[in-house]
Design a protein around this motif. Sequence first.
Motif, PDB file in Angstrom:
ATOM      1  N   ALA A  49       0.762  -1.159  -0.033  1.00 53.92           N
ATOM      2  CA  ALA A  49      -0.060   0.218   0.050  1.00 53.92           C
ATOM      3  C   ALA A  49       0.740   1.099  -0.116  1.00 53.92           C
ATOM      4  CB  ALA A  49      -0.968  -0.020   1.187  1.00 53.92           C
ATOM      5  N   PHE A  50       2.062   1.154   0.000  1.00 58.42           N
ATOM      6  CA  PHE A  50       2.990   2.127   0.214  1.00 58.42           C
ATOM      7  C   PHE A  50       3.022   2.927  -1.122  1.00 58.42           C
ATOM      8  CE2 PHE A  50       7.625   3.948   0.615  1.00 58.42           C
ATOM      9  CZ  PHE A  50       7.183   4.986   1.573  1.00 58.42           C
ATOM     10  N   ASP A  51       3.002   4.208  -1.244  1.00 65.94           N
ATOM     11  CA  ASP A  51       2.818   4.867  -2.315  1.00 65.94           C
ATOM     12  C   ASP A  51       4.224   5.135  -3.001  1.00 65.94           C
ATOM     13  OD1 ASP A  51       3.514   6.932  -0.529  1.00 65.94           O
ATOM     14  OD2 ASP A  51       1.654   8.088  -1.310  1.00 65.94           O
ATOM     15  N   LYS A  52       5.328   4.984  -2.519  1.00 69.52           N
ATOM     16  CA  LYS A  52       6.657   5.406  -3.045  1.00 69.52           C
ATOM     17  C   LYS A  52       7.400   4.346  -3.017  1.00 69.52           C
ATOM     18  CE  LYS A  52       6.943   9.877  -0.822  1.00 69.52           C
ATOM     19  NZ  LYS A  52       5.798   9.842  -0.268  1.00 69.52           N
ATOM     20  N   LYS A  53       8.401   4.191  -4.304  1.00 71.43           N
ATOM     21  CA  LYS A  53       9.230   3.275  -4.599  1.00 71.43           C
ATOM     22  C   LYS A  53      10.413   2.811  -3.427  1.00 71.43           C
ATOM     23  CE  LYS A  53      12.759   1.193  -7.516  1.00 71.43           C
ATOM     24  NZ  LYS A  53      14.007   1.202  -6.803  1.00 71.43           N
ATOM     25  N   ILE A  54      10.395   1.582  -2.874  1.00 72.84           N
ATOM     26  CA  ILE A  54      11.131   1.141  -2.124  1.00 72.84           C
ATOM     27  C   ILE A  54      12.543   0.765  -2.582  1.00 72.84           C
ATOM     28  CG2 ILE A  54      11.814  -0.230   0.009  1.00 72.84           C
ATOM     29  CD1 ILE A  54       8.416  -0.279   0.312  1.00 72.84           C
ATOM     30  N   ASP A  55      13.444   1.245  -2.305  1.00 72.32           N
ATOM     31  CA  ASP A  55      14.796   0.738  -2.935  1.00 72.32           C
ATOM     32  C   ASP A  55      15.353  -0.501  -2.522  1.00 72.32           C
ATOM     33  OD1 ASP A  55      15.716   3.120  -4.796  1.00 72.32           O
ATOM     34  OD2 ASP A  55      15.201   4.155  -2.997  1.00 72.32           O
ATOM     35  N   LEU A  56      15.435  -0.651  -1.339  1.00 73.31           N
ATOM     36  CA  LEU A  56      15.750  -1.782  -0.708  1.00 73.31           C
ATOM     37  C   LEU A  56      14.881  -2.323   0.375  1.00 73.31           C
ATOM     38  CD1 LEU A  56      17.983  -3.902   0.231  1.00 73.31           C
ATOM     39  CD2 LEU A  56      19.323  -2.137   1.315  1.00 73.31           C
ATOM     40  N   LEU A  57      14.411  -3.462   0.543  1.00 74.69           N
ATOM     41  CA  LEU A  57      13.353  -3.966   1.478  1.00 74.69           C
ATOM     42  C   LEU A  57      13.973  -5.124   2.323  1.00 74.69           C
ATOM     43  CD1 LEU A  57      10.613  -3.819   2.572  1.00 74.69           C
ATOM     44  CD2 LEU A  57       9.932  -5.294   0.748  1.00 74.69           C
ATOM     45  N   ILE A  58      14.165  -4.921   3.530  1.00 76.80           N
ATOM     46  CA  ILE A  58      14.514  -6.059   4.598  1.00 76.80           C
ATOM     47  C   ILE A  58      13.165  -6.507   5.105  1.00 76.80           C
ATOM     48  CG2 ILE A  58      15.628  -6.586   6.448  1.00 76.80           C
ATOM     49  CD1 ILE A  58      17.163  -4.215   6.238  1.00 76.80           C
ATOM     50  N   LEU A  59      12.695  -7.951   4.440  1.00 78.02           N
ATOM     51  CA  LEU A  59      11.420  -8.467   4.255  1.00 78.02           C
ATOM     52  C   LEU A  59      11.441  -9.757   5.175  1.00 78.02           C
ATOM     53  CD1 LEU A  59       8.767  -8.391   3.140  1.00 78.02           C
ATOM     54  CD2 LEU A  59       9.639  -9.454   1.288  1.00 78.02           C
ATOM     55  N   ASP A  60      10.589 -10.071   6.062  1.00 78.08           N
ATOM     56  CA  ASP A  60      10.268 -11.291   6.772  1.00 78.08           C
ATOM     57  C   ASP A  60       9.533 -12.110   5.762  1.00 78.08           C
ATOM     58  OD1 ASP A  60       9.838 -13.096   8.583  1.00 78.08           O
ATOM     59  OD2 ASP A  60       8.068 -12.004   9.922  1.00 78.08           O
ATOM     60  N   ILE A  61       9.817 -13.343   5.844  1.00 79.78           N
ATOM     61  CA  ILE A  61       9.061 -14.385   4.968  1.00 79.78           C
ATOM     62  C   ILE A  61       7.685 -14.734   5.595  1.00 79.78           C
ATOM     63  CG2 ILE A  61       9.062 -16.528   3.845  1.00 79.78           C
ATOM     64  CD1 ILE A  61      12.038 -16.143   3.381  1.00 79.78           C
ATOM     65  N   GLU A  62       7.628 -14.953   6.672  1.00 83.09           N
ATOM     66  CA  GLU A  62       6.396 -15.803   7.543  1.00 83.09           C
ATOM     67  C   GLU A  62       5.804 -14.679   8.187  1.00 83.09           C
ATOM     68  OE1 GLU A  62       4.994 -19.498  10.031  1.00 83.09           O
ATOM     69  OE2 GLU A  62       7.017 -18.753  10.217  1.00 83.09           O
ATOM     70  N   MET A  63       4.642 -14.200   7.586  1.00 86.54           N
ATOM     71  CA  MET A  63       3.788 -13.034   8.205  1.00 86.54           C
ATOM     72  C   MET A  63       2.372 -13.329   8.111  1.00 86.54           C
ATOM     73  SD  MET A  63       5.751  -9.587   7.301  1.00 86.54           S
ATOM     74  CE  MET A  63       5.845  -9.928   5.429  1.00 86.54           C
ATOM     75  N   PRO A  64       1.557 -13.020   8.992  1.00 82.64           N
ATOM     76  CA  PRO A  64       0.152 -13.349   8.877  1.00 82.64           C
ATOM     77  C   PRO A  64      -0.750 -12.631   7.578  1.00 82.64           C
ATOM     78  CG  PRO A  64       0.627 -12.688  11.165  1.00 82.64           C
ATOM     79  CD  PRO A  64       1.727 -12.582  10.258  1.00 82.64           C
ATOM     80  N   GLY A  65      -1.280 -13.037   6.879  1.00 82.60           N
ATOM     81  CA  GLY A  65      -2.107 -12.467   5.626  1.00 82.60           C
ATOM     82  C   GLY A  65      -0.973 -12.536   4.512  1.00 82.60           C
ATOM     83  N   THR A  66      -0.428 -11.355   4.071  1.00 85.60           N
ATOM     84  CA  THR A  66       0.351 -11.358   2.713  1.00 85.60           C
ATOM     85  C   THR A  66       1.819 -11.802   3.097  1.00 85.60           C
ATOM     86  OG1 THR A  66      -1.227  -9.839   1.682  1.00 85.60           O
ATOM     87  CG2 THR A  66       1.288  -9.793   0.790  1.00 85.60           C
ATOM     88  N   ASP A  67       2.428 -12.957   2.697  1.00 85.12           N
ATOM     89  CA  ASP A  67       3.456 -12.989   3.377  1.00 85.12           C
ATOM     90  C   ASP A  67       4.729 -12.569   2.540  1.00 85.12           C
ATOM     91  OD1 ASP A  67       4.262 -14.708   1.048  1.00 85.12           O
ATOM     92  OD2 ASP A  67       3.528 -16.626   1.934  1.00 85.12           O
ATOM     93  N   GLY A  68       6.042 -12.945   2.762  1.00 83.94           N
ATOM     94  CA  GLY A  68       7.272 -12.169   2.182  1.00 83.94           C
ATOM     95  C   GLY A  68       7.334 -12.667   0.444  1.00 83.94           C
ATOM     96  N   PHE A  69       7.055 -14.034   0.350  1.00 86.09           N
ATOM     97  CA  PHE A  69       7.056 -14.247  -1.141  1.00 86.09           C
ATOM     98  C   PHE A  69       6.015 -13.598  -1.934  1.00 86.09           C
ATOM     99  CE2 PHE A  69       8.695 -18.509   0.937  1.00 86.09           C
ATOM    100  CZ  PHE A  69      10.022 -18.181   0.746  1.00 86.09           C
ATOM    101  N   VAL A  70       4.647 -13.329  -1.429  1.00 85.39           N
ATOM    102  CA  VAL A  70       3.662 -12.757  -2.222  1.00 85.39           C
ATOM    103  C   VAL A  70       4.166 -11.246  -2.439  1.00 85.39           C
ATOM    104  CG1 VAL A  70       1.501 -11.943  -1.888  1.00 85.39           C
ATOM    105  CG2 VAL A  70       1.888 -14.195  -1.362  1.00 85.39           C
ATOM    106  N   VAL A  71       4.786 -10.878  -1.356  1.00 85.37           N
ATOM    107  CA  VAL A  71       5.256  -9.378  -1.494  1.00 85.37           C
ATOM    108  C   VAL A  71       6.311  -9.184  -2.757  1.00 85.37           C
ATOM    109  CG1 VAL A  71       6.619  -7.448  -0.498  1.00 85.37           C
ATOM    110  CG2 VAL A  71       4.785  -8.783   0.827  1.00 85.37           C
TER     111      VAL A  71
END
Length: 234
Positions: A49-71
């Motif tokens: 939902a973030f409205d700007k481009k993220i250059d580098l994202l430190i991302l958890d894989i396992e999360m409730p709802g939308t997980d890291g793979f889907v992101v």
Amino acid sequence: MCQDNLILGICDDEPLIRKMIREVVERIQSEQGVKFFIVEFADGDEVLAFDKKIDLLILDIEMPGTDGFVVRKSLLVREENTMIIYVTEHDEWMGDSFGINVHGFVPKRLLEDKLEGMLLSALKQLSRPSVELADGIESGSVVYVKAETPYCRIYFRDRHDEMIRMGIDSLTEKLARADFIRVHRSYLVNLKWMEGTTDQGVVVHGSLVPVSRRLRSEVRKAYMDYARKYAEFS
């Protein structure tokens, strides 16, 4: 090292993990003179939902709802070219976590030991030199080049292609410092977009590009050297 105006995202559903990651990021900012804007997200939906481009994202894989793979898949569809460092408690997911735009993987138990090095190598990759091939064509957006004598056809990460008035020998020389490698007399590929090698050639952003038999070992070595240069997958 200076990365003005970059946006670095931290996405994890655990506040304590976000705090640990932020402390590492802020330490790098202080010690290395790196400048970027830090944004925290509690889940994958907030990232998307973030409205700007993220250059580098430190991302958890396992999360409730939308997980890291889907992101990651959603960002690829949107062609945002966000570089990702995955973090997770599950080491067995490491093999499934690599792919286009994935810089590496850090087990949560090793955040203090491994994240700083991974971040520094990711920032180094983000600062890779860009070369202008022709008016308005920057090397970072190019996946591979195919010779169509006397010109070349340029294939881009958004799947379109263009013809430019330059031969492949000239382009090979011009793009050498931007991490391109000649894999065939008629093909030049961007190592950034390589996903692996097969018996038939190399997979580059979902496309199979042929490799000359005499160049196979050289291409494999270049790919492994590139991975070691920009990421530490341990």
